[in-house]
Design an enzyme around this catalytic site. Structure first.
Site, PDB file in Angstrom:
ATOM      1  N   CYS A 100       0.860  -1.195   0.000  1.00 28.42           N
ATOM      2  CA  CYS A 100       0.000   0.000   0.000  1.00 28.42           C
ATOM      3  C   CYS A 100       0.891   1.238   0.000  1.00 28.42           C
ATOM      4  O   CYS A 100       1.718   1.407   0.886  1.00 28.42           O
ATOM      5  CB  CYS A 100      -0.897  -0.024   1.237  1.00 28.42           C
ATOM      6  SG  CYS A 100      -1.665   1.564   1.583  1.00 28.42           S
ATOM      7  N   CYS A 104      -3.700   7.410  -1.859  1.00 24.35           N
ATOM      8  CA  CYS A 104      -4.967   7.501  -2.585  1.00 24.35           C
ATOM      9  C   CYS A 104      -6.103   8.016  -1.710  1.00 24.35           C
ATOM     10  O   CYS A 104      -7.084   8.556  -2.226  1.00 24.35           O
ATOM     11  CB  CYS A 104      -5.365   6.127  -3.106  1.00 24.35           C
ATOM     12  SG  CYS A 104      -3.978   5.086  -3.506  1.00 24.35           S
ATOM     13  N   THR A 191      -4.606   4.990   7.131  1.00 21.40           N
ATOM     14  CA  THR A 191      -3.540   4.615   6.203  1.00 21.40           C
ATOM     15  C   THR A 191      -2.614   5.804   5.951  1.00 21.40           C
ATOM     16  O   THR A 191      -3.060   6.857   5.498  1.00 21.40           O
ATOM     17  CB  THR A 191      -4.173   4.153   4.873  1.00 21.40           C
ATOM     18  OG1 THR A 191      -5.007   3.039   5.142  1.00 21.40           O
ATOM     19  CG2 THR A 191      -3.116   3.757   3.868  1.00 21.40           C
ATOM     20  N   GLU A 258      -0.547   1.880   9.034  1.00 24.25           N
ATOM     21  CA  GLU A 258      -1.851   2.277   9.568  1.00 24.25           C
ATOM     22  C   GLU A 258      -1.635   2.785  10.984  1.00 24.25           C
ATOM     23  O   GLU A 258      -0.832   2.220  11.726  1.00 24.25           O
ATOM     24  CB  GLU A 258      -2.827   1.086   9.640  1.00 24.25           C
ATOM     25  CG  GLU A 258      -2.869   0.184   8.412  1.00 24.25           C
ATOM     26  CD  GLU A 258      -3.621   0.767   7.238  1.00 24.25           C
ATOM     27  OE1 GLU A 258      -4.475   1.637   7.447  1.00 24.25           O
ATOM     28  OE2 GLU A 258      -3.355   0.340   6.092  1.00 24.25           O
ATOM     29  N   HIS A 293     -13.016   5.241  -3.267  1.00 18.41           N
ATOM     30  CA  HIS A 293     -12.022   4.338  -2.685  1.00 18.41           C
ATOM     31  C   HIS A 293     -12.259   2.891  -3.137  1.00 18.41           C
ATOM     32  O   HIS A 293     -11.323   2.110  -3.243  1.00 18.41           O
ATOM     33  CB  HIS A 293     -12.009   4.471  -1.165  1.00 18.41           C
ATOM     34  CG  HIS A 293     -10.655   4.181  -0.591  1.00 18.41           C
ATOM     35  ND1 HIS A 293      -9.502   4.787  -1.035  1.00 18.41           N
ATOM     36  CD2 HIS A 293     -10.258   3.310   0.372  1.00 18.41           C
ATOM     37  CE1 HIS A 293      -8.472   4.311  -0.372  1.00 18.41           C
ATOM     38  NE2 HIS A 293      -8.892   3.406   0.492  1.00 18.41           N
ATOM     39  N   TYR A 297      -9.355   0.393  -5.304  1.00 13.53           N
ATOM     40  CA  TYR A 297      -8.891  -0.979  -5.084  1.00 13.53           C
ATOM     41  C   TYR A 297      -8.823  -1.778  -6.384  1.00 13.53           C
ATOM     42  O   TYR A 297      -8.107  -2.773  -6.469  1.00 13.53           O
ATOM     43  CB  TYR A 297      -9.807  -1.693  -4.080  1.00 13.53           C
ATOM     44  CG  TYR A 297      -9.623  -1.231  -2.649  1.00 13.53           C
ATOM     45  CD1 TYR A 297      -8.817  -0.143  -2.337  1.00 13.53           C
ATOM     46  CD2 TYR A 297     -10.254  -1.880  -1.600  1.00 13.53           C
ATOM     47  CE1 TYR A 297      -8.655   0.278  -1.031  1.00 13.53           C
ATOM     48  CE2 TYR A 297     -10.094  -1.469  -0.288  1.00 13.53           C
ATOM     49  CZ  TYR A 297      -9.299  -0.380  -0.010  1.00 13.53           C
ATOM     50  OH  TYR A 297      -9.135   0.028   1.285  1.00 13.53           O
ATOM     51  N   CYS A 300      -4.962  -0.539  -7.078  1.00 15.89           N
ATOM     52  CA  CYS A 300      -3.839  -0.865  -6.182  1.00 15.89           C
ATOM     53  C   CYS A 300      -3.768  -2.347  -5.853  1.00 15.89           C
ATOM     54  O   CYS A 300      -2.702  -2.945  -5.862  1.00 15.89           O
ATOM     55  CB  CYS A 300      -3.894  -0.016  -4.919  1.00 15.89           C
ATOM     56  SG  CYS A 300      -4.959  -0.656  -3.622  1.00 15.89           S
ATOM     57  N   GLU A 448      -7.286  -5.397   4.458  1.00 10.91           N
ATOM     58  CA  GLU A 448      -7.855  -4.161   3.923  1.00 10.91           C
ATOM     59  C   GLU A 448      -8.750  -4.439   2.711  1.00 10.91           C
ATOM     60  O   GLU A 448      -9.720  -3.726   2.477  1.00 10.91           O
ATOM     61  CB  GLU A 448      -6.753  -3.177   3.569  1.00 10.91           C
ATOM     62  CG  GLU A 448      -7.327  -1.792   3.353  1.00 10.91           C
ATOM     63  CD  GLU A 448      -6.299  -0.765   2.971  1.00 10.91           C
ATOM     64  OE1 GLU A 448      -5.182  -1.152   2.613  1.00 10.91           O
ATOM     65  OE2 GLU A 448      -6.640   0.415   3.005  1.00 10.91           O
TER      66      GLU A 448
HETATM   67 FE1  SF4 Z   1      -3.268   1.875  -0.031  1.00 17.11          FE
HETATM   68 FE2  SF4 Z   1      -4.685   0.886  -2.047  1.00 17.11          FE
HETATM   69 FE3  SF4 Z   1      -5.844   2.444  -0.207  1.00 17.11          FE
HETATM   70 FE4  SF4 Z   1      -4.118   3.420  -2.028  1.00 17.11          FE
HETATM   71  S1  SF4 Z   1      -6.150   2.546  -2.418  1.00 17.11           S
HETATM   72  S2  SF4 Z   1      -4.196   3.912   0.123  1.00 17.11           S
HETATM   73  S3  SF4 Z   1      -2.639   1.755  -2.129  1.00 17.11           S
HETATM   74  S4  SF4 Z   1      -4.911   0.392   0.089  1.00 17.11           S
HETATM   75 FE    FE Z   2      -7.799   1.777   1.988  1.00 14.18          FE
END
Ligand code: SF4
Ligand code: FE
Length: 483
Positions: A100, A104, A191, A258, A293, A297, A300, A448
């Site tokens: 991660c 984002c 995060t 986190e 968000h 995902y 990411c 997550e």
């Molecule tokens: Fe982390 Fe993915 Fe959330 Fe971006 S979208 S902060 S990489 S978990």
């Molecule tokens: Fe997240």
């Protein structure tokens, strides 16, 4: 000074002088702490990508607020193409870091707050939107990292914020002053918060008229007085303390982060408040942030999935089984699952539409389908990777044994596999797989994936709402001539 480089970001982060409680100790100089520095490097990668020839055009764009060239991680999406590029950028970062990269959340919060403040001003005659534009323009120009803070502790899940035995279990306003408000509460699962310059704090749920004190959205610098950070543990995290010579951490360079953030009667000045008592907008803000968000995902997690697939294919080769039919088929299955998540991330972006404020929002139904798949598929990818890698990912001796003249020959002799493969390389690949399916990397890749951006039931509710059941029923009635 737009478009920082990674090292400039790290220098600017250090200058904030953030402190946190890490494993029971008050720590300063966080970016240098061995538990934390991998996560700082992961965020730094989002800056360096804007300066590399291969990625600069994807990571750079033009600000809609000030016309300057900015990092896409601070962009307010101006088209469906922008939404698609965001997902591609996130996949690239996942490929590069295998973890991660944390940046984002603020991007998703900004895009949600941008449109919700506009609508709030229209409906309530407030002036939050111009305030937010000004705030975010500075974020873009200074190329800052902003954390998006939504999740409250929530206490007794059967009770509303106002009915909790401790009202602070949802962050709230405890005092109203002439020039701002004082807030108290906490945000969990934050995060990258201690790798951020700023934070945008949002309510966590829809609220009723009696819950005005909880309907608060604001931004603060992370080094604001009264904000306290308690660092989150990850499985096998202390392996990061073993130093660069050890490869037992699995991911030698990068990692996620986190924290729990506590707001101990923190003053928020008026010019940093973007919602204050307009309860009707609270649920809308939650929904919109969550949708962005959930789209994230699809980028990411897919990028990290690529790393897991690559590691799995490589260990199969090192073990001498890469041509076995069932191995090839399992890897095909991993690719299929991973690309299905990506397809959802791209699809909800391609069908994005403009908000009243002018920035683009993802297709809600498809963003929720994307995230619901993410609550399942990485677990299946992890299962297949574990299957192919073999039991050694659970029983490997320490990398220190490679430095011991007594044990080293045994390790080399008995952990040898396909000819020509260095045992140390085989161990490194096994450790990376372990990191992603059961170690520190599994926090972002698995836990997550289940709970980030809302647990699976939250997506099922949205899919039920967005699925247009009545329209489907009516279509059947039309087809069958049923009145
Ligand atoms: Fe982390 Fe993915 Fe959330 Fe971006 S979208 S902060 S990489 S978990
Ligand atoms: Fe997240």
């Amino acid at each position: 000074m737009a478009l920082k480089k990674g090292e400039e970001y790290i220098a600017s982060l250090k200058s904030l002088g953030l402190e946190a409680n890490v494993m029971g100790k008050r720590e300063q100089d966080l970016p240098e702490h061995p538990l934390i520095s991998p996560s700082v490097r992961a965020v730094a990668a989002t800056f360096d990508c804007a300066h590399r020839d291969e990625t600069r055009s994807l990571f750079r764009t033009c600000s809609s607020l000030n016309g300057e060239e900015i990092n896409r991680f601070t962009h307010l999406h101006q088209s469906a193409e922008d939404l698609v590029k965001k997902v591609m950028m996130q996949r690239h970062c996942g490929n590069l870091t295998g973890c991660c990269f944390q940046r984002c959340v603020g991007l998703d919060a900004a895009n949600a707050v941008f449109s919700v403040t506009y609508e709030c001003d229209q409906e309530h005659g407030t002036n939050y939107h111009p305030r937010f534009r000004k705030y975010w323009s500075r974020i873009q120009q200074e190329d800052l990292v902003v954390d998006g803070a939504m999740t409250d502790p929530k206490g007794d899940r059967a009770k509303r914020p106002k009915d909790q035995s401790d009202p602070d279990l949802f962050l709230r306003v405890v005092e109203r002053k002439r020039d701002g408000v004082v807030v108290r509460g906490a945000k969990l699962h934050q995060t990258g918060m201690v790798n951020s310059h700023e934070m945008i704090v949002m309510p966590t749920t829809n609220l009723t008229l009696e819950e005005k004190d909880w309907a608060i959205c604001f931004a603060l610098p992370t080094n604001t007085r009264g904000v306290k950070y308690i660092y989150g543990r990850q499985a096998s995290d202390t392996r990061k303390l073993e130093g660069l010579g050890s490869f037992d951490a699995g991911n030698p360079t990068f990692g996620g982060q986190e924290v729990m953030a506590v707001f101990e009667d923190v003053f928020v000045p008026e010019e940093r408040i973007f919602l204050n008592g307009e309860v009707g907008l609270s649920g809308r803000l939650v929904e919109r942030f969550a949708a962005y968000h959930r789209q994230s995902y699809g980028g990411c997690k897919v990028g990290v999935g690529d790393v897991l697939i690559g590691a799995t294919a490589l260990i199969a080769r090192m073990n001498g089984v890469e041509h076995a039919f069932h191995i090839r088929d399992k890897i095909v299955e991993m690719i299929h699952l991973n690309e299905t998540m990506f397809a959802c991330g791209i699809a909800c972006s391609a069908l994005g539409h403009p908000t009243k404020a002018g920035n683009y929002e993802v297709d809600l139904l498809l963003a929720n389908v994307c995230k619901l798949n993410v609550t399942r598929f990485p677990f299946e990818l992890a299962r297949l990777a574990t299957d192919i890698a073999g039991g050694l990912i659970g029983t490997l001796p320490s990398s220190k044994e490679m430095e011991d003249p007594v044990t080293e020959p045994y390790i080399k002799k008995y952990l040898a596999a396909a000819q020509g493969v260095a045992v140390v390389d085989r161990i490194k690949v096994l450790r990376l797989i372990e990191n992603l399916v059961a170690g520190a990397g599994a926090v972002a890749y698995l836990i997550e994936s289940m709970h980030g951006a809302g647990s699976p039931m939250a997506q099922r509710i949205m899919i039920g709402r967005q699925g247009e059941i009545e329209a489907k029923i009516n279509r059947v009635k039309g087809l069958l001539n049923i009145s």
